[in-house]
Design a protein around this motif. Sequence first.
Motif, PDB file in Angstrom:
ATOM      1  N   THR A 150       0.817  -1.215   0.000  1.00 43.18           N
ATOM      2  CA  THR A 150       0.000   0.000   0.000  1.00 43.18           C
ATOM      3  C   THR A 150       0.851   1.266   0.000  1.00 43.18           C
ATOM      4  N   ALA A 151       2.054   1.196   0.542  1.00 40.95           N
ATOM      5  CA  ALA A 151       2.970   2.343   0.595  1.00 40.95           C
ATOM      6  C   ALA A 151       4.302   1.849   1.128  1.00 40.95           C
ATOM      7  N   LEU A 152       5.282   2.711   1.106  1.00 46.29           N
ATOM      8  CA  LEU A 152       6.551   2.381   1.751  1.00 46.29           C
ATOM      9  C   LEU A 152       7.255   3.644   2.203  1.00 46.29           C
ATOM     10  N   ASP A 153       8.179   3.448   3.111  1.00 44.50           N
ATOM     11  CA  ASP A 153       8.991   4.546   3.631  1.00 44.50           C
ATOM     12  C   ASP A 153      10.455   4.171   3.465  1.00 44.50           C
ATOM     13  N   TYR A 154      11.222   5.073   2.830  1.00 40.60           N
ATOM     14  CA  TYR A 154      12.662   4.879   2.698  1.00 40.60           C
ATOM     15  C   TYR A 154      13.363   5.647   3.808  1.00 40.60           C
ATOM     16  N   ASP A 161      33.396   4.057 -19.752  1.00 39.90           N
ATOM     17  CA  ASP A 161      33.750   5.226 -20.562  1.00 39.90           C
ATOM     18  C   ASP A 161      32.499   6.072 -20.805  1.00 39.90           C
ATOM     19  N   VAL A 162      31.980   6.647 -19.718  1.00 42.76           N
ATOM     20  CA  VAL A 162      30.754   7.438 -19.804  1.00 42.76           C
ATOM     21  C   VAL A 162      31.075   8.908 -20.056  1.00 42.76           C
ATOM     22  N   VAL A 163      30.124   9.589 -20.636  1.00 43.75           N
ATOM     23  CA  VAL A 163      30.183  11.038 -20.747  1.00 43.75           C
ATOM     24  C   VAL A 163      29.667  11.642 -19.444  1.00 43.75           C
ATOM     25  N   ALA A 164      28.549  11.101 -18.916  1.00 46.02           N
ATOM     26  CA  ALA A 164      27.963  11.642 -17.696  1.00 46.02           C
ATOM     27  C   ALA A 164      27.109  10.592 -16.994  1.00 46.02           C
ATOM     28  N   LEU A 165      26.976  10.757 -15.680  1.00 48.93           N
ATOM     29  CA  LEU A 165      26.120   9.918 -14.838  1.00 48.93           C
ATOM     30  C   LEU A 165      25.278  10.818 -13.935  1.00 48.93           C
ATOM     31  N   ALA A 166      24.116  10.321 -13.578  1.00 51.77           N
ATOM     32  CA  ALA A 166      23.259  11.006 -12.612  1.00 51.77           C
ATOM     33  C   ALA A 166      22.460   9.956 -11.840  1.00 51.77           C
ATOM     34  N   SER A 167      22.221  10.245 -10.565  1.00 52.39           N
ATOM     35  CA  SER A 167      21.432   9.340  -9.737  1.00 52.39           C
ATOM     36  C   SER A 167      20.755  10.136  -8.625  1.00 52.39           C
ATOM     37  N   VAL A 168      19.444   9.961  -8.508  1.00 54.68           N
ATOM     38  CA  VAL A 168      18.678  10.610  -7.445  1.00 54.68           C
ATOM     39  C   VAL A 168      17.779   9.540  -6.819  1.00 54.68           C
ATOM     40  N   HIS A 169      17.808   9.443  -5.494  1.00 54.26           N
ATOM     41  CA  HIS A 169      17.018   8.439  -4.773  1.00 54.26           C
ATOM     42  C   HIS A 169      16.140   9.145  -3.757  1.00 54.26           C
ATOM     43  N   ARG A 170      14.884   8.706  -3.665  1.00 57.83           N
ATOM     44  CA  ARG A 170      13.934   9.261  -2.691  1.00 57.83           C
ATOM     45  C   ARG A 170      14.195   8.691  -1.310  1.00 57.83           C
ATOM     46  N   VAL A 171      13.867   9.491  -0.322  1.00 58.89           N
ATOM     47  CA  VAL A 171      13.742   9.048   1.058  1.00 58.89           C
ATOM     48  C   VAL A 171      12.404   9.577   1.557  1.00 58.89           C
ATOM     49  N   GLY A 172      11.905   8.988   2.630  1.00 57.53           N
ATOM     50  CA  GLY A 172      10.622   9.406   3.168  1.00 57.53           C
ATOM     51  C   GLY A 172       9.487   8.519   2.694  1.00 57.53           C
ATOM     52  N   VAL A 181      24.692   1.179  -0.925  1.00 59.30           N
ATOM     53  CA  VAL A 181      24.283   2.446  -0.296  1.00 59.30           C
ATOM     54  C   VAL A 181      23.269   2.128   0.807  1.00 59.30           C
ATOM     55  N   PRO A 182      23.507   2.619   2.031  1.00 53.72           N
ATOM     56  CA  PRO A 182      22.640   2.260   3.156  1.00 53.72           C
ATOM     57  C   PRO A 182      21.293   3.009   3.143  1.00 53.72           C
ATOM     58  N   ILE A 183      20.414   2.515   2.270  1.00 55.32           N
ATOM     59  CA  ILE A 183      19.045   3.010   2.172  1.00 55.32           C
ATOM     60  C   ILE A 183      18.138   1.797   2.388  1.00 55.32           C
ATOM     61  N   TRP A 184      17.175   1.937   3.284  1.00 53.98           N
ATOM     62  CA  TRP A 184      16.307   0.822   3.622  1.00 53.98           C
ATOM     63  C   TRP A 184      14.856   1.215   3.425  1.00 53.98           C
ATOM     64  N   LYS A 185      14.029   0.224   3.089  1.00 54.57           N
ATOM     65  CA  LYS A 185      12.607   0.533   2.934  1.00 54.57           C
ATOM     66  C   LYS A 185      11.771  -0.310   3.881  1.00 54.57           C
ATOM     67  N   ASN A 186      10.719   0.317   4.374  1.00 53.70           N
ATOM     68  CA  ASN A 186       9.731  -0.348   5.209  1.00 53.70           C
ATOM     69  C   ASN A 186       8.443  -0.379   4.397  1.00 53.70           C
ATOM     70  N   GLN A 187       8.079  -1.580   3.940  1.00 51.55           N
ATOM     71  CA  GLN A 187       6.876  -1.736   3.121  1.00 51.55           C
ATOM     72  C   GLN A 187       5.661  -1.959   4.006  1.00 51.55           C
TER      73      GLN A 187
END
Length: 141
Positions: free
Chosen positions: A49-53, A75-86, A122-128
């Motif tokens: 139904t939802a989760l919290d990171y 051999d990349v030109v560029a990288l990007a990464s964004v992760h949600r929390v909450g 990466v120490p990110i955890w989710k509570n489902q």
Amino acid sequence: MSGQVRLCELRDEPLSVDEVLASVADPAAGGVCVFVGMVRDVDHEREVTALDYSAHPSAADRLREVCELVAGRHDVVALASVHRVGHLEVGDLAVVLAASARHRGTAFEAARDLIDTLKSTVPIWKNQAFGDGGQEWVGLP
């Protein structure tokens, strides 16, 4: 961050695929691979139904280290990464990342390496939260 790592953050607000894609755009790139992780409605045959990171205080620094590591392996030109929390609802974007490279194969390989390394280190955890009232922590050490 190196010039190859153009965006690397944890955020508690909704993510934008367009922002991540724009951050890796470059005239030298012939291919861009974008990965979007979303909150799904079922996990192991249980209704989600939802989760919290939650993230360890070191998670943002570790995410930057992972981005730099992956940039060094491909051999990349560029990288990007964004992760949600909450708190996230079903359908929300949990992670958006992209790799641009001169050729598509390298972009695919780097994007795969980035998400796999991120998820495993990466120490990110989710509570489902489940429809039956139960809950489950995922990714705890």
